[in-house]
Write a protein that holds these residues in place. Structure first.
Motif, PDB file in Angstrom:
ATOM      1  N   HIS A 312       0.803  -1.212   0.000  1.00  0.00           N
ATOM      2  CA  HIS A 312       0.000   0.000   0.000  1.00  0.00           C
ATOM      3  C   HIS A 312       0.843   1.272   0.000  1.00  0.00           C
ATOM      4  O   HIS A 312       0.320   2.345  -0.320  1.00  0.00           O
ATOM      5  N   ILE A 315       1.028   1.734  -3.749  1.00  0.00           N
ATOM      6  CA  ILE A 315      -0.298   2.092  -4.258  1.00  0.00           C
ATOM      7  C   ILE A 315      -0.698   3.489  -3.790  1.00  0.00           C
ATOM      8  O   ILE A 315      -1.294   4.272  -4.545  1.00  0.00           O
ATOM      9  N   GLY A 378      -9.612  -8.238  -2.686  1.00  0.00           N
ATOM     10  CA  GLY A 378      -8.880  -6.988  -2.837  1.00  0.00           C
ATOM     11  C   GLY A 378      -7.945  -7.016  -4.029  1.00  0.00           C
ATOM     12  O   GLY A 378      -7.847  -6.038  -4.781  1.00  0.00           O
ATOM     13  N   THR A 381     -10.155  -6.974  -7.414  1.00  0.00           N
ATOM     14  CA  THR A 381     -10.749  -5.672  -7.725  1.00  0.00           C
ATOM     15  C   THR A 381      -9.680  -4.636  -8.058  1.00  0.00           C
ATOM     16  O   THR A 381      -9.904  -3.762  -8.910  1.00  0.00           O
ATOM     17  N   SER A 382      -8.509  -4.721  -7.421  1.00  0.00           N
ATOM     18  CA  SER A 382      -7.430  -3.774  -7.719  1.00  0.00           C
ATOM     19  C   SER A 382      -6.916  -3.953  -9.141  1.00  0.00           C
ATOM     20  O   SER A 382      -6.696  -2.973  -9.861  1.00  0.00           O
ATOM     21  N   TYR A 510     -11.625  -0.555  -7.773  1.00  0.00           N
ATOM     22  CA  TYR A 510     -10.619  -0.533  -6.713  1.00  0.00           C
ATOM     23  C   TYR A 510     -11.279  -0.466  -5.332  1.00  0.00           C
ATOM     24  O   TYR A 510     -10.870  -1.155  -4.400  1.00  0.00           O
ATOM     25  N   ASP A 514     -12.344  -2.404  -0.760  1.00  0.00           N
ATOM     26  CA  ASP A 514     -11.795  -1.518   0.269  1.00  0.00           C
ATOM     27  C   ASP A 514     -12.084  -2.005   1.683  1.00  0.00           C
ATOM     28  O   ASP A 514     -11.168  -2.247   2.477  1.00  0.00           O
ATOM     29  N   ARG A 596       1.582   1.306  -9.261  1.00  0.00           N
ATOM     30  CA  ARG A 596       0.482   0.379  -8.992  1.00  0.00           C
ATOM     31  C   ARG A 596       0.899  -1.070  -9.265  1.00  0.00           C
ATOM     32  O   ARG A 596       0.557  -1.988  -8.505  1.00  0.00           O
ATOM     33  N   TYR A 600       0.787  -4.113  -6.549  1.00  0.00           N
ATOM     34  CA  TYR A 600      -0.011  -5.322  -6.732  1.00  0.00           C
ATOM     35  C   TYR A 600       0.862  -6.584  -6.693  1.00  0.00           C
ATOM     36  O   TYR A 600       0.391  -7.659  -6.286  1.00  0.00           O
TER      37      TYR A 600
END
Length: 659
Positions: A312, A315, A378, A381-382, A510, A514, A596, A600
């Motif tokens: 994160h 990200i 997560g 969806t990311s 994204y 969450d 990103r 990931y």
């Protein structure tokens, strides 16, 4: 439950007010840059100062605050937020009126205004001299932007109390299966704040900075002009008042709430407080501090938590760049005004984000995902959100045709186009004798569809009209120019709408993961007593490695793409007036995509670690159950043996007696 819902309600309002002020600050980045005539790297430092203030106290507030009266600590933080936000508006009232660059000089004679020709020697002399009121050493501009940065620091200090303490308070007193849903609802309501913030930014960006103090009829620039400065200070006053109002209810809430499922009758609340405050004994600061370092060591030795944190960081760097510089990117690349960019970004992106967060809470409540399921959701969806952003690279809009900067000067002679260009600047063989100010920026659009740095460089020597209706012409009357740069091609507007749709889809996917990932990976992956600390460390690391450096280093990268710098009122380099939009585009989209992808990749490693942990726990559980089963069988066998022996003895006893 009534008290819990009251707390969630007032916390949602505080989330709304803090996200409103944060998003409004992002939307005024361009306005602040122009008003104080500073570079993008400096304005990035102002934006990052919020994170600086936040990290000063976030860890200690998260850990120590959880041991004391959390609602009142949140209320105190909101008071600081309100005062800091109001302080950010103060420089407007300390500075003089905004004077933008212009070749035309106005002199008031009764009710008439006269315009000095931009190509006259008088105009050249005026531009080379300091304006009245300028003193030696003022070329660096007004230092009052430091007050904006200091107010943002105070705002960051106050905001540090709201998130960690508020979310952990809900998680402590709500049912485990409902806490994710409540927090999802909380974030959904909070997302309305950016919608209001960007809308407020759009309204303020469309209002001239000195409205009420100057005659707007004499303002010769429009919101589409790169010199335009909106009423940036007005939104800070509105946001500051809202923050102060949101602080009031927290001072009347109790320190603890009845646990979920506990009957709430007369005296139940006082019994709960008595249990939490007297049975365990009063909490002293020294006792709490003594356990801080061991708790921190336990937290940092958690492999899953560390992988989640690293992923994160990357990200969040990308997220900060997107939120901070997307309005500027839209203005420069698609030719949109700050007002239009803010309102369209707000009304498209924020609702999609809101729906994504709300559905993520419903998914968590409906399917009761475990840690592995939440991590997989997560990651899925990311990646889906990332794929939606890939078509951005195809949305290429050419830069404005600016003579001497992005293209060569064109001279029409004998029905042919002849190129005349002098290397290294806006001068050419056709305007070297005009005495045009080289550092001035007052663009005009010629009849040929080409923009010029000023009317002088376009060869104009006469004017018609006043204010925004002013037009320039040549003495022969064969050509003319109007104020402002030439409008972009219509395809740029269509690309902008496609960009908005793709960004909304990207944010929706994204945010769909969450709530599950935040709840299970930050809270459920650590011991219950470390929940507040885990949130505080998470936010601290994100701010140190993402929130602070990202706007600064990317602002410096943006400055490297500047083609034409403005000039301050008293001399010296001002804000950038024109960028190389293609280089800007590749830096913006390329850096975000790389960050990103790195995030990931680490997130995938975390999913693998969670899967291995779950498998180990399942094997351990199976072994325990097997041992229990074997033990139960042995015990049952022993009991059966004892029972048979007892029956045998009982059968032999009558025989013995008869003998």
């Amino acid at each position: 439950m009534t008290l819990l819902f009251m707390f969630i309600g007032v916390l949602a309002f505080s989330f709304l007010s803090k996200s409103l002020s944060g998003s409004y600050t992002k939307s005024t980045i361009t306005q602040i840059e122009r008003r104080f005539e500073i570079s993008s790297s400096v304005v990035g430092t102002i934006d990052g100062s919020f994170e600086m203030g936040n990290l000063l106290v976030i860890t200690f507030v998260s850990y120590f605050g959880a041991k004391f009266h959390r609602p009142r600590i949140i209320g105190a933080g909101l008071l600081l937020m309100g005062m800091g936000t109001l302080l950010m508006a103060l420089p407007h009232f300390l500075m003089g009126r905004y004077n933008y660059e212009t070749v035309a000089s106005y002199s008031k004679d009764a009710d008439n205004f006269t315009v000095t020709s931009p190509c006259s020697s008088t105009s050249q002399n005026v531009m080379q001299q300091h304006l009245p009121g300028c003193r030696e050493g003022e070329e660096n501009g007004s230092p009052t932007w430091i007050l904006v940065m200091f107010g943002n620091v105070i705002r960051g200090i106050g905001e540090a109390t709201v998130g960690p303490l508020g979310v952990s308070f809900i998680d402590d007193f709500a049912r485990p299966e409902n806490s994710a849903f409540y927090i999802g609802c909380l974030h959904t309501i909070a997302v309305i704040g950016p919608l209001l913030g960007y809308s407020l930014g759009s309204i303020c960006a469309n209002i001239y900075v000195d409205f009420g103090f100057v005659n707007l009829d004499n303002v010769a620039i429009t919101p589409q002009d790169s010199r335009w400065v909106g009423a940036w200070w007005l939104g800070f006053i509105v946001a500051g008042i809202l923050s102060l109002l949101s602080a009031v209810p927290f001072w009347f809430l109790p320190r603890a709430l009845p646990e979920a499922g506990q009957a709430v009758g007369p005296g139940a609340h006082s019994q709960q407080l008595h249990h939490s405050c007297t049975e365990e004994g009063p909490v002293s600061f020294s006792e709490v501090a003594k356990d801080f370092v061991p708790s921190l060591k336990r937290l940092l030795s958690n492999r899953i938590y560390i992988l989640y944190l690293i992923s994160h960081v990357a990200i969040f760097n990308a997220f900060v760049i997107i939120v901070t510089y997307t309005p500027k990117y839209v203005e420069q690349h698609f030719g949109q005004s700050a007002s239009r960019a803010n309102v369209l970004l707000g009304v498209t992106t924020i609702p999609a984000t809101c729906v994504g967060i709300f559905l993520s809470g419903l998914i968590m409540k409906r399917f009761k995902l475990g840690m592995l399921g939440a991590a997989r959701l997560g990651l899925l969806t990311s990646v889906a959100g990332f794929l939606c952003s890939m078509p951005y690279f195809a949305l290429s809009c050419p830069n404005t045709d600016m003579a001497g900067i992005t293209m060569k000067y064109l001279h029409k002679q004998f029905e042919t186009i002849e190129s005349v260009f002098v290397e290294g600047g806006v001068l050419s063989s056709c305007n070297t004798e005009c005495g045009c100010p080289m550092n001035q920026w007052d663009p005009v659009c010629g009849q040929n569809g080409v923009s010029y740095v000023s009317a002088c460089y376009a060869g104009c020597n006469s004017t018609h009209g006043l204010g925004r209706n002013m037009t320039w012409g040549m003495s022969d009357g064969n050509s003319s120019a109007v104020l402002g740069q030439c409008p972009r091609h219509s395809s740029c507007s269509r690309m902008f709408y496609v960009y908005l749709v793709l960004q909304a889809l990207s944010f929706f996917f994204y945010c769909l993961g969450d709530a599950p990932t935040l709840m299970l990976l930050v809270f459920r992956s650590v011991q219950p007593e470390l929940k507040s600390l885990s949130t505080g460390v998470f936010m601290l690391v994100l701010r140190v490695l993402g929130g602070i450096p990202a706007p600064i280093y990317f602002g410096a990268l943006i400055d490297s793409t500047c083609l034409k710098w403005g000039t301050r009122r008293c001399g010296g380099r001002g804000a950038c007036r024109m960028y190389d939009t293609q280089t800007f585009r590749f830096l913006f989209l390329g850096l975000i995509s790389c960050l990103r992808l790195c995030g990931y990749a680490v997130f995938w490693l975390m999913v693998v670690s969670i899967k291995a942990k779950v498998q180990r726990e399942q094997r351990a559980t199976a072994e325990v159950e097997l041992e229990k089963g074997v033990g139960a069988a042995v015990e049952a066998g022993a009991l059966l043996k004892d029972s048979l022996a007892t029956e045998k003895c009982g059968a032999l006893k009558p025989v013995t007696e008869s003998v």
